[in-house]
Design an enzyme around this catalytic site. Sequence first.
Site, PDB file in Angstrom:
ATOM      1  N   PRO A  17       0.841  -1.195   0.000  1.00  2.54           N
ATOM      2  CA  PRO A  17       0.000   0.000   0.000  1.00  2.54           C
ATOM      3  C   PRO A  17       0.876   1.245   0.000  1.00  2.54           C
ATOM      4  CG  PRO A  17      -0.004  -1.035   2.170  1.00  2.54           C
ATOM      5  CD  PRO A  17       0.766  -1.943   1.265  1.00  2.54           C
ATOM      6  N   GLN A  71      -6.091  -1.351   3.512  1.00  3.31           N
ATOM      7  CA  GLN A  71      -5.277  -1.042   4.686  1.00  3.31           C
ATOM      8  C   GLN A  71      -5.812   0.209   5.386  1.00  3.31           C
ATOM      9  OE1 GLN A  71      -1.238   0.827   4.989  1.00  3.31           O
ATOM     10  NE2 GLN A  71      -0.582  -1.290   5.418  1.00  3.31           N
ATOM     11  N   CYS A 101       3.832   3.028   9.340  1.00  3.30           N
ATOM     12  CA  CYS A 101       4.102   4.339   8.743  1.00  3.30           C
ATOM     13  C   CYS A 101       4.981   5.162   9.687  1.00  3.30           C
ATOM     14  CB  CYS A 101       2.797   5.074   8.456  1.00  3.30           C
ATOM     15  SG  CYS A 101       3.056   6.722   7.735  1.00  3.30           S
ATOM     16  N   LYS A 140       0.809  -4.801   9.163  1.00  2.00           N
ATOM     17  CA  LYS A 140       2.105  -4.412   8.587  1.00  2.00           C
ATOM     18  C   LYS A 140       2.804  -3.498   9.583  1.00  2.00           C
ATOM     19  CE  LYS A 140       4.199  -2.553   4.336  1.00  2.00           C
ATOM     20  NZ  LYS A 140       4.983  -1.398   4.806  1.00  2.00           N
ATOM     21  N   ASN A 201       9.364  -6.966   3.736  1.00  2.00           N
ATOM     22  CA  ASN A 201       9.251  -5.696   3.024  1.00  2.00           C
ATOM     23  C   ASN A 201      10.488  -4.853   3.350  1.00  2.00           C
ATOM     24  OD1 ASN A 201       7.509  -2.650   3.548  1.00  2.00           O
ATOM     25  ND2 ASN A 201       7.956  -3.493   1.543  1.00  2.00           N
ATOM     26  N   ASP A 203      13.734  -2.636   0.858  1.00  2.00           N
ATOM     27  CA  ASP A 203      14.870  -2.850  -0.055  1.00  2.00           C
ATOM     28  C   ASP A 203      14.602  -3.938  -1.087  1.00  2.00           C
ATOM     29  OD1 ASP A 203      16.337  -0.842   1.054  1.00  2.00           O
ATOM     30  OD2 ASP A 203      17.721  -2.121   2.164  1.00  2.00           O
ATOM     31  N   ARG A 226       8.438   0.763  -3.387  1.00  2.00           N
ATOM     32  CA  ARG A 226       9.037   1.703  -4.350  1.00  2.00           C
ATOM     33  C   ARG A 226       9.562   1.018  -5.605  1.00  2.00           C
ATOM     34  NH1 ARG A 226      13.442   4.371  -0.810  1.00  2.00           N
ATOM     35  NH2 ARG A 226      13.349   2.315   0.174  1.00  2.00           N
TER      36      ARG A 226
END
Length: 328
Positions: A17, A71, A101, A140, A201, A203, A226
Amino acid sequence: MFKVGKIEKDKAILLAPMEDVTDISFRLICKELGADVVYTEFVNAEGLVRSSEKTHKKLEIIEEERPVGIQIYGGNTKSMVEAAKIAEEESPDLIDINAGCWVKGVVKLGAGAGLLKDPVYMQNLVKEVIGSVSLPVTVKTRLGIDSQSIQILEVAKRLEDVGAAALTIHCRTRVMGHKGEANWEWIPRIKEVVNIPVVLNGDVLTPQDVKKAFDETNADGVMIARGAIGNPWIFKEAKELLNDGFISTKSDEELRIKTCLRHLALAIKVKGERRAILEHRKFYTGYLRGLPNVSQIRKALMVPLKYNEIEDILLKYLSQLQSMKVEV
Protein backbone atom coordinates in the site's frame (compact mmCIF):
# COMPACT_ATOMS: atom_id res chain seq x y z
CA MET A 1 3.11 -20.31 2.12
CA PHE A 2 1.04 -17.12 2.23
CA LYS A 3 -2.31 -18.47 3.39
CA VAL A 4 -4.80 -15.82 4.48
CA GLY A 5 -8.50 -16.52 4.23
CA LYS A 6 -9.17 -17.81 0.71
CA ILE A 7 -5.76 -16.68 -0.52
CA GLU A 8 -3.20 -19.46 -0.74
CA LYS A 9 0.01 -18.78 -2.61
CA ASP A 10 3.51 -20.19 -2.36
CA LYS A 11 6.15 -17.46 -2.54
CA ALA A 12 3.57 -14.71 -2.85
CA ILE A 13 4.68 -11.39 -4.32
CA LEU A 14 2.59 -8.52 -3.02
CA LEU A 15 2.15 -4.88 -3.98
CA ALA A 16 2.55 -2.64 -0.93
CA PRO A 17 0.00 0.00 0.00
CA MET A 18 1.41 3.40 -1.00
CA GLU A 19 -0.16 6.82 -0.55
CA ASP A 20 -1.01 8.54 -3.86
CA VAL A 21 0.29 5.53 -5.81
CA THR A 22 -1.75 2.35 -5.32
CA ASP A 23 -5.09 3.49 -6.68
CA ILE A 24 -7.24 1.12 -8.72
CA SER A 25 -5.43 1.74 -12.01
CA PHE A 26 -1.97 1.08 -10.57
CA ARG A 27 -3.20 -1.99 -8.72
CA LEU A 28 -4.73 -3.30 -11.95
CA ILE A 29 -1.56 -2.83 -13.99
CA CYS A 30 0.47 -4.61 -11.29
CA LYS A 31 -2.12 -7.38 -11.15
CA GLU A 32 -1.94 -7.82 -14.92
CA LEU A 33 1.84 -8.07 -14.62
CA GLY A 34 1.83 -10.74 -11.94
CA ALA A 35 1.22 -9.27 -8.47
CA ASP A 36 -0.42 -11.98 -6.31
CA VAL A 37 -2.06 -9.61 -3.81
CA VAL A 38 -2.55 -5.85 -4.06
CA TYR A 39 -3.45 -3.27 -1.43
CA THR A 40 -5.24 0.06 -1.41
CA GLU A 41 -3.56 3.25 -0.33
CA PHE A 42 -3.58 3.41 3.46
CA VAL A 43 -6.91 4.81 4.64
CA ASN A 44 -7.36 7.14 7.60
CA ALA A 45 -9.73 5.59 10.15
CA GLU A 46 -10.78 9.01 11.47
CA GLY A 47 -11.67 10.12 7.95
CA LEU A 48 -13.88 7.07 7.48
CA VAL A 49 -15.62 7.55 10.81
CA ARG A 50 -16.27 11.21 9.97
CA SER A 51 -17.72 10.20 6.57
CA SER A 52 -15.09 12.00 4.51
CA GLU A 53 -16.00 11.38 0.87
CA LYS A 54 -12.37 11.71 -0.25
CA THR A 55 -11.24 9.14 2.33
CA HIS A 56 -14.07 6.74 1.54
CA LYS A 57 -13.17 6.78 -2.17
CA LYS A 58 -9.87 5.11 -1.29
CA LEU A 59 -11.84 2.01 -0.26
CA GLU A 60 -13.19 1.39 -3.75
CA ILE A 61 -12.13 -1.91 -5.26
CA ILE A 62 -13.18 -3.88 -8.35
CA GLU A 63 -13.40 -7.60 -9.07
CA GLU A 64 -10.57 -7.64 -11.63
CA GLU A 65 -7.93 -6.76 -9.04
CA ARG A 66 -8.64 -9.52 -6.53
CA PRO A 67 -7.25 -10.65 -4.21
CA VAL A 68 -7.09 -7.18 -2.70
CA GLY A 69 -6.60 -5.87 0.83
CA ILE A 70 -7.79 -2.59 2.31
CA GLN A 71 -5.28 -1.04 4.69
CA ILE A 72 -6.46 1.25 7.48
CA TYR A 73 -4.50 3.28 10.02
CA GLY A 74 -5.24 5.09 13.25
CA GLY A 75 -4.32 5.24 16.90
CA ASN A 76 -7.78 5.22 18.45
CA THR A 77 -9.19 1.74 19.03
CA LYS A 78 -12.84 2.76 18.71
CA SER A 79 -12.22 4.58 15.44
CA MET A 80 -10.20 1.66 14.05
CA VAL A 81 -13.01 -0.77 14.89
CA GLU A 82 -15.58 1.43 13.15
CA ALA A 83 -13.25 1.94 10.18
CA ALA A 84 -12.74 -1.81 9.84
CA LYS A 85 -16.50 -2.33 9.74
CA ILE A 86 -16.84 0.32 7.03
CA ALA A 87 -13.98 -1.25 5.06
CA GLU A 88 -15.58 -4.68 5.34
CA GLU A 89 -18.67 -3.38 3.54
CA GLU A 90 -16.52 -3.00 0.40
CA SER A 91 -15.86 -6.78 0.48
CA PRO A 92 -12.07 -6.88 0.24
CA ASP A 93 -10.27 -10.19 0.69
CA LEU A 94 -8.57 -8.96 3.86
CA ILE A 95 -8.15 -5.91 6.06
CA ASP A 96 -4.63 -4.79 6.92
CA ILE A 97 -3.67 -2.58 9.86
CA ASN A 98 -0.87 -0.11 9.22
CA ALA A 99 1.49 -0.16 12.20
CA GLY A 100 4.53 0.84 10.19
CA CYS A 101 4.10 4.34 8.74
CA TRP A 102 7.08 6.36 10.00
CA VAL A 103 5.83 9.85 9.05
CA LYS A 104 6.01 12.22 12.03
CA GLY A 105 2.42 13.47 11.77
CA VAL A 106 1.04 9.92 11.79
CA VAL A 107 3.29 8.68 14.61
CA LYS A 108 2.47 11.75 16.72
CA LEU A 109 -1.17 10.61 16.75
CA GLY A 110 -0.16 7.18 18.02
CA ALA A 111 -0.92 5.64 14.63
CA GLY A 112 1.31 3.78 12.18
CA ALA A 113 4.65 2.95 13.75
CA GLY A 114 3.53 4.99 16.77
CA LEU A 115 1.68 1.86 17.91
CA LEU A 116 5.06 0.22 18.53
CA LYS A 117 5.60 2.53 21.51
CA ASP A 118 3.09 0.44 23.46
CA PRO A 119 2.94 -3.22 22.37
CA VAL A 120 0.16 -4.01 24.85
CA TYR A 121 -2.06 -1.22 23.51
CA MET A 122 -1.19 -2.28 19.96
CA GLN A 123 -2.17 -5.87 20.76
CA ASN A 124 -5.50 -4.81 22.24
CA LEU A 125 -6.28 -2.53 19.29
CA VAL A 126 -5.61 -5.34 16.83
CA LYS A 127 -7.67 -7.73 18.97
CA GLU A 128 -10.66 -5.38 18.96
CA VAL A 129 -10.45 -4.88 15.19
CA ILE A 130 -10.24 -8.63 14.59
CA GLY A 131 -13.27 -9.22 16.79
CA SER A 132 -15.33 -6.64 14.94
CA VAL A 133 -15.13 -8.12 11.41
CA SER A 134 -15.46 -11.51 9.77
CA LEU A 135 -12.63 -10.95 7.28
CA PRO A 136 -9.01 -11.96 7.95
CA VAL A 137 -7.02 -9.13 9.55
CA THR A 138 -3.29 -8.75 8.92
CA VAL A 139 -0.76 -6.26 10.27
CA LYS A 140 2.11 -4.41 8.59
CA THR A 141 4.71 -3.10 11.01
CA ARG A 142 8.40 -2.34 11.58
CA LEU A 143 11.15 -3.79 13.72
CA GLY A 144 10.70 -1.16 16.42
CA ILE A 145 10.90 2.56 17.10
CA ASP A 146 14.70 2.65 17.00
CA SER A 147 17.66 0.27 17.22
CA GLN A 148 17.56 0.36 21.04
CA SER A 149 13.89 -0.66 21.23
CA ILE A 150 13.44 -3.49 18.75
CA GLN A 151 10.58 -5.57 20.14
CA ILE A 152 9.40 -7.26 16.97
CA LEU A 153 9.63 -10.80 18.37
CA GLU A 154 7.39 -9.89 21.30
CA VAL A 155 5.06 -7.88 19.04
CA ALA A 156 4.78 -10.73 16.53
CA LYS A 157 3.81 -13.23 19.24
CA ARG A 158 1.30 -10.81 20.74
CA LEU A 159 -0.37 -10.25 17.38
CA GLU A 160 -0.52 -13.95 16.58
CA ASP A 161 -2.05 -14.60 20.01
CA VAL A 162 -5.00 -12.29 19.30
CA GLY A 163 -5.67 -13.73 15.85
CA ALA A 164 -3.71 -11.75 13.27
CA ALA A 165 -3.79 -13.78 10.06
CA ALA A 166 -0.34 -12.68 8.81
CA LEU A 167 2.40 -10.15 9.44
CA THR A 168 4.32 -7.97 7.01
CA ILE A 169 7.59 -6.66 8.40
CA HIS A 170 9.27 -3.59 6.98
CA CYS A 171 12.78 -4.49 8.09
CA ARG A 172 13.72 -1.05 9.34
CA THR A 173 12.93 0.89 12.50
CA ARG A 174 10.61 3.88 12.61
CA VAL A 175 13.56 6.27 13.07
CA MET A 176 15.18 4.96 9.88
CA GLY A 177 12.24 5.80 7.67
CA HIS A 178 13.44 4.69 4.23
CA LYS A 179 17.11 5.33 5.01
CA GLY A 180 19.79 2.78 5.75
CA GLU A 181 19.79 -0.88 4.84
CA ALA A 182 16.78 -3.02 5.67
CA ASN A 183 17.78 -5.86 8.01
CA TRP A 184 16.28 -9.01 6.51
CA GLU A 185 17.93 -11.18 9.17
CA TRP A 186 14.94 -10.59 11.43
CA ILE A 187 12.54 -12.48 9.14
CA PRO A 188 13.74 -16.04 9.96
CA ARG A 189 13.88 -15.08 13.64
CA ILE A 190 10.27 -13.92 13.52
CA LYS A 191 9.24 -17.10 11.70
CA GLU A 192 10.72 -19.10 14.58
CA VAL A 193 8.30 -17.56 17.10
CA VAL A 194 5.04 -17.49 15.08
CA ASN A 195 3.16 -19.92 12.88
CA ILE A 196 1.30 -17.38 10.75
CA PRO A 197 2.67 -16.17 7.38
CA VAL A 198 5.48 -13.61 7.56
CA VAL A 199 6.03 -11.24 4.63
CA LEU A 200 9.29 -9.36 4.03
CA ASN A 201 9.25 -5.70 3.02
CA GLY A 202 12.10 -3.22 2.58
CA ASP A 203 14.87 -2.85 -0.05
CA VAL A 204 13.03 -5.00 -2.59
CA LEU A 205 13.83 -3.02 -5.73
CA THR A 206 14.66 -5.63 -8.39
CA PRO A 207 13.62 -9.15 -9.40
CA GLN A 208 16.96 -10.32 -8.05
CA ASP A 209 16.06 -8.80 -4.67
CA VAL A 210 12.84 -10.82 -4.64
CA LYS A 211 14.68 -14.08 -5.27
CA LYS A 212 17.37 -13.23 -2.72
CA ALA A 213 14.73 -12.42 -0.10
CA PHE A 214 13.04 -15.80 -0.53
CA ASP A 215 16.32 -17.70 -0.70
CA GLU A 216 17.90 -16.08 2.35
CA THR A 217 14.92 -15.67 4.70
CA ASN A 218 12.36 -18.31 3.73
CA ALA A 219 9.71 -15.57 3.93
CA ASP A 220 6.17 -16.61 3.04
CA GLY A 221 5.82 -13.57 0.83
CA VAL A 222 7.74 -10.55 -0.41
CA MET A 223 6.10 -7.13 -0.60
CA ILE A 224 7.29 -4.61 -3.18
CA ALA A 225 6.80 -0.89 -2.65
CA ARG A 226 9.04 1.70 -4.35
CA GLY A 227 10.47 -0.96 -6.63
CA ALA A 228 7.15 -1.12 -8.48
CA ILE A 229 6.75 2.60 -9.17
CA GLY A 230 7.45 3.14 -12.84
CA ASN A 231 8.43 -0.52 -13.00
CA PRO A 232 5.29 -2.64 -12.51
CA TRP A 233 6.71 -5.44 -14.67
CA ILE A 234 8.99 -6.24 -11.72
CA PHE A 235 6.32 -8.75 -10.64
CA LYS A 236 6.47 -10.62 -13.95
CA GLU A 237 10.26 -10.54 -14.05
CA ALA A 238 10.51 -11.78 -10.47
CA LYS A 239 8.20 -14.71 -11.18
CA GLU A 240 10.17 -15.64 -14.27
CA LEU A 241 13.38 -15.58 -12.24
CA LEU A 242 11.83 -17.68 -9.46
CA ASN A 243 10.17 -20.21 -11.77
CA ASP A 244 12.56 -20.41 -14.72
CA GLY A 245 15.86 -19.17 -13.35
CA PHE A 246 16.09 -16.38 -15.91
CA ILE A 247 14.15 -13.32 -17.07
CA SER A 248 12.71 -13.42 -20.58
CA THR A 249 10.84 -10.12 -20.22
CA LYS A 250 12.94 -7.14 -21.24
CA SER A 251 11.92 -3.74 -19.94
CA ASP A 252 12.95 -2.03 -23.18
CA GLU A 253 11.52 1.23 -24.49
CA GLU A 254 8.51 -0.43 -26.13
CA LEU A 255 7.46 -2.20 -22.93
CA ARG A 256 7.97 0.96 -20.88
CA ILE A 257 5.97 3.23 -23.16
CA LYS A 258 3.14 0.81 -23.87
CA THR A 259 2.80 -0.07 -20.19
CA CYS A 260 2.67 3.63 -19.37
CA LEU A 261 -0.14 4.09 -21.89
CA ARG A 262 -1.98 1.02 -20.63
CA HIS A 263 -1.77 2.35 -17.09
CA LEU A 264 -3.15 5.72 -18.21
CA ALA A 265 -5.99 4.07 -20.13
CA LEU A 266 -6.99 2.11 -17.00
CA ALA A 267 -6.87 5.30 -14.94
CA ILE A 268 -9.12 7.11 -17.40
CA LYS A 269 -11.64 4.29 -17.23
CA VAL A 270 -11.79 4.62 -13.44
CA LYS A 271 -11.37 8.39 -12.91
CA GLY A 272 -12.30 10.12 -16.13
CA GLU A 273 -9.91 11.61 -18.66
CA ARG A 274 -8.91 14.97 -17.17
CA ARG A 275 -8.31 13.79 -13.61
CA ALA A 276 -6.51 10.65 -14.74
CA ILE A 277 -4.15 12.57 -17.02
CA LEU A 278 -3.28 15.13 -14.36
CA GLU A 279 -2.61 12.46 -11.73
CA HIS A 280 -0.67 10.27 -14.16
CA ARG A 281 2.02 12.91 -14.70
CA LYS A 282 3.89 11.76 -11.59
CA PHE A 283 4.50 8.35 -13.21
CA TYR A 284 6.30 9.54 -16.37
CA THR A 285 9.69 9.89 -14.67
CA GLY A 286 9.60 6.26 -13.58
CA TYR A 287 8.33 4.80 -16.84
CA LEU A 288 10.77 6.77 -19.01
CA ARG A 289 13.81 6.66 -16.74
CA GLY A 290 17.05 6.00 -18.57
CA LEU A 291 15.69 6.51 -22.07
CA PRO A 292 17.56 8.89 -24.43
CA ASN A 293 16.59 12.57 -24.76
CA VAL A 294 13.71 12.08 -22.35
CA SER A 295 13.64 15.49 -20.63
CA GLN A 296 11.94 17.20 -23.58
CA ILE A 297 9.39 14.40 -23.82
CA ARG A 298 8.49 14.67 -20.13
CA LYS A 299 8.08 18.42 -20.57
CA ALA A 300 5.81 17.91 -23.57
CA LEU A 301 3.67 15.43 -21.61
CA MET A 302 2.83 18.10 -19.03
CA VAL A 303 0.65 19.98 -21.54
CA PRO A 304 -2.03 17.68 -23.09
CA LEU A 305 -5.32 16.89 -21.38
CA LYS A 306 -6.45 14.33 -23.97
CA TYR A 307 -5.36 10.69 -24.11
CA ASN A 308 -4.91 10.64 -27.87
CA GLU A 309 -2.48 13.58 -27.67
CA ILE A 310 -0.40 11.84 -25.03
CA GLU A 311 -0.48 8.62 -27.00
CA ASP A 312 0.71 10.50 -30.09
CA ILE A 313 3.67 12.04 -28.22
CA LEU A 314 4.75 8.72 -26.71
CA LEU A 315 4.33 6.60 -29.83
CA LYS A 316 6.25 9.12 -31.94
CA TYR A 317 8.97 9.07 -29.31
CA LEU A 318 9.00 5.27 -29.42
CA SER A 319 9.33 5.36 -33.20
CA GLN A 320 12.29 7.74 -32.88
CA LEU A 321 13.97 5.45 -30.37
CA GLN A 322 13.50 2.44 -32.61
CA SER A 323 14.88 4.36 -35.59
CA MET A 324 17.96 5.26 -33.57
CA LYS A 325 18.52 1.57 -32.90
CA VAL A 326 18.25 0.72 -36.60
CA GLU A 327 20.74 3.47 -37.52
CA VAL A 328 23.22 2.19 -34.96
